[in-house]
Write a protein that holds these residues in place. Structure first.
Motif, PDB file in Angstrom:
ATOM      1  N   ILE A  50       4.522  21.627 -10.412  1.00 53.15           N
ATOM      2  CA  ILE A  50       4.216  21.858  -9.002  1.00 53.15           C
ATOM      3  C   ILE A  50       5.369  21.314  -8.169  1.00 53.15           C
ATOM      4  N   PRO A  51       5.966  22.160  -7.322  1.00 61.58           N
ATOM      5  CA  PRO A  51       7.159  21.718  -6.573  1.00 61.58           C
ATOM      6  C   PRO A  51       6.867  20.549  -5.644  1.00 61.58           C
ATOM      7  N   ALA A  52       7.857  19.681  -5.495  1.00 64.47           N
ATOM      8  CA  ALA A  52       7.728  18.542  -4.580  1.00 64.47           C
ATOM      9  C   ALA A  52       7.620  19.046  -3.141  1.00 64.47           C
ATOM     10  N   GLY A  53       6.712  18.467  -2.400  1.00 60.14           N
ATOM     11  CA  GLY A  53       6.523  18.825  -1.000  1.00 60.14           C
ATOM     12  C   GLY A  53       5.608  20.002  -0.754  1.00 60.14           C
ATOM     13  N   SER A  54       5.206  20.708  -1.834  1.00 58.63           N
ATOM     14  CA  SER A  54       4.375  21.910  -1.641  1.00 58.63           C
ATOM     15  C   SER A  54       2.937  21.579  -1.261  1.00 58.63           C
ATOM     16  N   GLY A  67      -2.582  15.482  -2.598  1.00 59.58           N
ATOM     17  CA  GLY A  67      -1.471  16.432  -2.630  1.00 59.58           C
ATOM     18  C   GLY A  67      -0.222  15.855  -3.271  1.00 59.58           C
ATOM     19  N   PRO A  68       0.290  14.726  -2.755  1.00 63.44           N
ATOM     20  CA  PRO A  68       1.469  14.123  -3.394  1.00 63.44           C
ATOM     21  C   PRO A  68       1.225  13.711  -4.838  1.00 63.44           C
ATOM     22  N   ALA A  69      -0.028  13.360  -5.183  1.00 62.78           N
ATOM     23  CA  ALA A  69      -0.325  12.985  -6.568  1.00 62.78           C
ATOM     24  C   ALA A  69      -0.180  14.180  -7.514  1.00 62.78           C
ATOM     25  N   PHE A  70      -0.493  15.380  -7.023  1.00 65.62           N
ATOM     26  CA  PHE A  70      -0.377  16.580  -7.850  1.00 65.62           C
ATOM     27  C   PHE A  70       1.047  17.112  -7.905  1.00 65.62           C
TER      28      PHE A  70
END
Length: 305
Positions: free
Chosen positions: A127-131, A139-142
């Motif tokens: 999963i791309p960073a910031g997406s 969200g940031p954990a995923f």
């Protein structure tokens, strides 16, 4: 301790345990205690690294992990359903085959019994960073998690729907609950058990691919480190129910992530390493106690004195 980084670590630690637990749960519903999940995971991890090193592509490596694990699951089905070997004995044999076979290939073909570390290895999709920055905390954990983490989470409701909302799942559960009644209803017992083992192999293959392709990108002998057995413990702790099994898997994953965080403190490394296994023992003890409490009224009724 940053909450987001802890949640990310829990997701990473829980994914192979969750997939192993679901693999064991599917066969448990068919009345099979599948102790071979550990060996299927190990063989899948080796296949992923070996094929990824050879092909230079992530998807052949990913698919080879699934194929190898499913083949081993059907070998277990052949030994038990066709030649009537004991499931536990045959399952332990699969584990020994995976451990010995991978070590033999490492020594014979790679001349490296300590492991296989490709110089370059294809990266599986993450999963791309910031997406997911719009979603607080989770969200940031995923972000940065592999696609297998997403598949593992989706697998929980899918296994529930399969087992409880489809005719095939009902037949599989019937074959495990009462073989004579299921056979009278026209259900092919051996076919249902073989199907449960095939699904188990698919899930175990995903777990092995996660171990080898997510962050490490190399293979070490015994790199599963008992995660297959911890997954089996999560299944027993969850009573063979998808949601409870998932909850137990995340509990064990949390203790694994917590152990990693505790390494920065002056805590003996042996204590840190034993945390997931200690959690598994406590979980199994609680599960057994819960069964005894649930069955106590029946025992008192049958033995009033």
């Amino acid at each position: 301790m940053n909450l987001t980084s802890l949640l990310a670590a829990v997701l990473e630690q829980s994914t192979p345990i969750l997939l192993a637990a679901l693999a064991a749960m599917i066969t448990l519903r068919a009345n099979i205690l599948n102790v071979a999940v550990e060996g299927m995971m190990l063989a899948a991890a080796f296949a992923a690294v070996a094929v990824g090193d050879w092909s230079g592509s992530a998807w052949p490596a990913f698919l080879s992990a699934l194929v190898v694990a499913v083949v081993l699951s059907q070998l277990l089905a052949l030994l038990t359903l066709r030649f009537f070997a004991d499931f536990i004995v045959a399952g332990l044999g699969i584990n020994l085959l995976a451990a010995g076979g991978t070590l033999f290939i490492l020594e014979r073909y790679y001349n490296s019994p300590g492991g296989l570390r490709p110089i370059a290895f294809p990266d599986i999709w993450h999963i791309p960073a910031g997406s997911l920055s719009w979603l607080p905390v989770l969200g940031p954990a995923f972000e940065g998690q592999s696609v297998i983490v997403v598949i593992a989470l989706v697998a929980v409701p899918l296994t529930y729907v399969f087992l409880y909302k489809t005719p095939l799942g009902a037949s599989l559960r019937a074959a495990g609950e009462d073989e004579h009644a299921a056979r009278s209803a026209g259900i092919r017992i051996a076919a249902m058990k073989a199907l449960s083992l095939a699904i188990s192999g698919l899930l175990a293959g995903l777990a092995g691919a996660q171990l080898a392709m997510d962050k490490l990108h190399f293979f070490l002998p015994d790199m599963t480190s008992g995660r297959g057995f911890i997954g089996l413990a999560a299944t027993l702790f969850g009573g063979g129910q998808p949601w409870m099994t998932a909850a137990a898997s995340f509990l064990f994953g949390f203790f694994g992530a917590l152990g990693d965080r505790l390494q920065v403190f002056a805590i003996p490394s042996q204590f840190v390493l034993m945390l997931p296994y200690l959690a598994a023992i406590i979980g199994l003890t609680f599960a057994r106690w819960r069964i005894l409490v649930r069955n106590r009224p029946a025992r008192i009724r049958d033995n009033p004195q």
